[in-house]
Design an enzyme around this catalytic site. Structure first.
Site, PDB file in Angstrom:
ATOM      1  N   LYS A  99      80.470  42.779  31.718  1.00  0.00           N
ATOM      2  CA  LYS A  99      79.639  43.005  32.917  1.00  0.00           C
ATOM      3  C   LYS A  99      78.424  42.089  32.786  1.00  0.00           C
ATOM      4  O   LYS A  99      77.425  42.415  32.152  1.00  0.00           O
ATOM      5  CB  LYS A  99      79.215  44.479  32.956  1.00  0.00           C
ATOM      6  CG  LYS A  99      79.057  45.084  34.347  1.00  0.00           C
ATOM      7  CD  LYS A  99      77.983  44.455  35.180  1.00  0.00           C
ATOM      8  CE  LYS A  99      76.589  44.873  34.809  1.00  0.00           C
ATOM      9  NZ  LYS A  99      75.541  44.077  35.498  1.00  0.00           N
ATOM     10  N   GLY A 126      69.614  43.168  26.543  1.00  0.00           N
ATOM     11  CA  GLY A 126      68.800  43.372  27.743  1.00  0.00           C
ATOM     12  C   GLY A 126      67.504  44.058  27.378  1.00  0.00           C
ATOM     13  O   GLY A 126      67.047  43.981  26.231  1.00  0.00           O
ATOM     14  N   THR A 156      64.615  46.961  26.614  1.00  0.00           N
ATOM     15  CA  THR A 156      64.605  48.112  25.698  1.00  0.00           C
ATOM     16  C   THR A 156      64.872  49.423  26.428  1.00  0.00           C
ATOM     17  O   THR A 156      65.640  50.262  25.949  1.00  0.00           O
ATOM     18  CB  THR A 156      63.253  48.149  24.941  1.00  0.00           C
ATOM     19  OG1 THR A 156      63.212  47.001  24.089  1.00  0.00           O
ATOM     20  CG2 THR A 156      63.108  49.394  24.089  1.00  0.00           C
ATOM     21  N   THR A 197      66.584  49.924  29.145  1.00  0.00           N
ATOM     22  CA  THR A 197      68.012  49.993  29.475  1.00  0.00           C
ATOM     23  C   THR A 197      68.815  50.297  28.211  1.00  0.00           C
ATOM     24  O   THR A 197      69.763  51.091  28.242  1.00  0.00           O
ATOM     25  CB  THR A 197      68.492  48.663  30.096  1.00  0.00           C
ATOM     26  OG1 THR A 197      67.598  48.309  31.145  1.00  0.00           O
ATOM     27  CG2 THR A 197      69.892  48.787  30.650  1.00  0.00           C
ATOM     28  N   GLU A 216      70.772  44.582  21.465  1.00  0.00           N
ATOM     29  CA  GLU A 216      69.840  43.485  21.196  1.00  0.00           C
ATOM     30  C   GLU A 216      68.820  43.522  22.324  1.00  0.00           C
ATOM     31  O   GLU A 216      69.153  43.197  23.465  1.00  0.00           O
ATOM     32  CB  GLU A 216      70.623  42.165  21.138  1.00  0.00           C
ATOM     33  CG  GLU A 216      69.924  41.120  20.304  1.00  0.00           C
ATOM     34  CD  GLU A 216      68.875  40.380  21.092  1.00  0.00           C
ATOM     35  OE1 GLU A 216      67.679  40.713  20.932  1.00  0.00           O
ATOM     36  OE2 GLU A 216      69.239  39.490  21.871  1.00  0.00           O
ATOM     37  N   CYS A 248      64.315  36.446  24.401  1.00  0.00           N
ATOM     38  CA  CYS A 248      63.846  37.562  23.563  1.00  0.00           C
ATOM     39  C   CYS A 248      63.149  37.045  22.308  1.00  0.00           C
ATOM     40  O   CYS A 248      62.322  37.736  21.731  1.00  0.00           O
ATOM     41  CB  CYS A 248      65.010  38.471  23.204  1.00  0.00           C
ATOM     42  SG  CYS A 248      66.390  37.612  22.438  1.00  0.00           S
TER      43      CYS A 248
END
Ligand code: TXE
Length: 481
Positions: free
Chosen positions: A173, A226, A228, A230, A248, A282
């Site tokens: 996804k 994505g 944190t 989420t 991650e 990130c």
């Protein structure tokens, strides 16, 4: 207009509901197409296709799977330019970056795991008389890979390549903000005749398609990159069925510059670490910590180099900083800058929108922004801004530098600049994070563990770490005499 489709069981199709979401090119602000607004029905179809394909894909063995991953890599490489153009269009990043970083790295991910699976080995414990233990590693079956918008194909392939290599079938996804290169990947898979159902790509929002994937009982693991918040939602949902999760998440990474460092190299790299990909990585170094005796000199170099970065049309060869990924994200980053000024921050460079005339006048461009005068506890030094914004803070001792660096709820990466070996080792050991670069930043060997501690995530990607995540260990103990 581009019409993106789901890739399920080897075929391209719209969402079962027929619903679509509009797509916008961030550097122009103009719509360029539509993508499926998929939901649980589409996820069900994809998971069923993956389940049907799973046994055959695993039984064919590593050499077979490796050769298919190499075929995907070769097919992307043949179309590198169109993939790079698509990535730049979808994200607003400079075409030069998509061409030299994003797409080559996606190709490298497939090639790396094509090789890694051929050299993978399992353990045997055979040193106790009369006993033999050996560990079997079985693929999990169907796994879910959920990826973000900042490095779309790069991070999508970083998950699906090890999952496939280890013998799993995948439902991917991609981010709804940047689905284009994942769609091109599905077209490539069709063209090369990649086995149907082994890789399925479902487009849609996190709340509908993403959540349905996480909640699906037949999905045995979720690999997610994505935000944190989420990640926390996904971990809580996955706990209900005790799925494996690899998360991650965000970062608020320090760049530590000691007085003995090569200041030209340190500031060149600190600028790259702060502003590459418009600060939307990130790993970006958004807190620059500088030893006081060289603070003023380092600050002057940083400001000069930040101001020299060309902000502009992602398609122009001289552009170093493109558009932020969306209007929504642009507004969020501007809000953070306003907050920083409200907290008493002193603006050293940037601070606002850059108007790019012509084709890109509706785009979301921000000047590289440096601030000083903000303490470690303020919101600006605690929140992940995920844009071209970095702060400068002075320190007076090695221990103070470590304390400042660790004063964060995140713990992903750090970049340390010193020519003193003792400082390099001591600081590296003391930092609370998953990755330390000494006198460099983002120098990547794909075999090394990739991931963070604290709110930066759970688990590690890369090399055997990823292959272990996507397999289940079974010990076999035999009494030999
Ligand atoms: O990411 P989300 P967003 C950080 C960065 C950014 C913030 C929010 O600070 O400002 O996160 O970005 C899917 N179940 N990073 O909101 O929501 C979603 O569809 C399942 C850091 O864009 O985390 C997308 O595919 N899936 C980062 C993916 O999760 C869900 C990179 C990421 O989206 C879901 C990007 C749900 N409930 C942002 N909700 C990094 N670590 O590199 C969303 N998704």
């Amino acid at each position: 207009m581009t019409h993106i489709l789901n890739y399920i069981d080897g075929a391209l199709s719209p969402a079962v509901s027929g619903k679509q979401l509009p797509l916008t090119e961030p550097s122009t602000g103009l719509g360029y197409g539509f993508m499926p607004d998929s939901d649980g029905y589409d996820i069900d179809r994809a998971v069923e296709a993956a389940q049907r394909a799973a046994t055959a894909w695993n039984k064919k063995g590593p050499v077979f799977r490796s050769s298919w991953l190499n075929k995907i890599a070769n097919a992307i490489e043949e179309k590198l330019e169109s993939f790079a153009l698509a990535e730049s269009k979808d994200t607003g990043k400079p075409l030069s970056v998509a061409r030299s970083v994003d797409i080559p790295r996606a190709i490298a991910n497939f090639r790396f795991f094509a090789g890694a699976i051929l050299h993978d080995a399992s353990d045997a414990h055979a040193d106790r008389p009369g006993e033999l233990n050996y560990t079997l590693r079985h693929p999990l079956g169907v796994v879910g890979c959920i990826s973000p918008w900042n490095l779309p194909l790069y991070l999508f392939s970083w998950k699906i390549a090890p999952a496939l290599a280890a013998g799993n079938c995948v439902v991917g996804k991609p981010s709804e903000v940047t689905p284009l290169t994942a769609h091109l990947l599905s077209e490539v898979c069709q063209e090369i005749g990649f086995p149907a159902g082994v890789l399925n790509i479902v487009h849609g929002t996190g709340l509908a398609a993403g959540q349905a994937l996480v909640d699906h009982n037949a999905v045995k693991a979720i690999s997610f990159t994505g935000g944190t918040t989420t990640g926390q939602t996904i971990a809580a949902s996955a706990a209900k069925s005790l799925k494996k999760v690899s998360l991650e998440l965000g970062g608020k990474n320090p760049t530590l510059i000691f007085a003995d460092a090569d200041l030209e190299a340190a500031t060149d790299t600190a600028i790259a670490a702060a502003f590459s990909n418009q600060g939307q990585i990130c790993l970006c170094g958004s807190r620059i910590l500088i030893e006081r005796p060289v603070y003023d000199k380092t600050k002057a170099l940083l400001v000069q180099k930040a101001k020299a970065l060309t902000v502009g049309d992602p398609l122009a060869a001289e552009t170093r900083i493109g558009s932020l990924v969306s209007k929504q994200h642009f507004d969020k980053v501007l809000g953070h800058i306003a907050l920083a000024l409200g907290e008493g921050g002193n603006l050293l460079s940037g601070g606002g929108r850059v108007l790019v005339e012509g084709r890109c006048e509706g785009g979301h461009f921000l000047a590289p922004t440096l601030l000083e005068g903000l303490g470690p506890a303020c919101e600006t030094n605690q929140s992940e801004i995920f844009g071209p914004v970095a702060t400068l803070q002075p320190f007076d001792s090695v221990e103070e530098a470590i304390t400042l660096a660790n004063d964060s709820r995140y713990g992903l990466a750090a970049s340390v600049w010193t020519t003193n070996l003792n400082i390099a080792h001591h600081v590296s050991e003391s930092l609370e994070c998953g990755m330390v670069w000494v006198n460099c930043w983002m120098l990547r060997d794909l075999r090394t563990p990739f991931g963070g501690v604290k709110e930066s995530g759970v688990g590690r990607e890369g090399g055997t770490y990823a292959l272990r995540f996507f397999t289940e260990a079974k010990n076999v103990c035999i009494k030999t005499y």
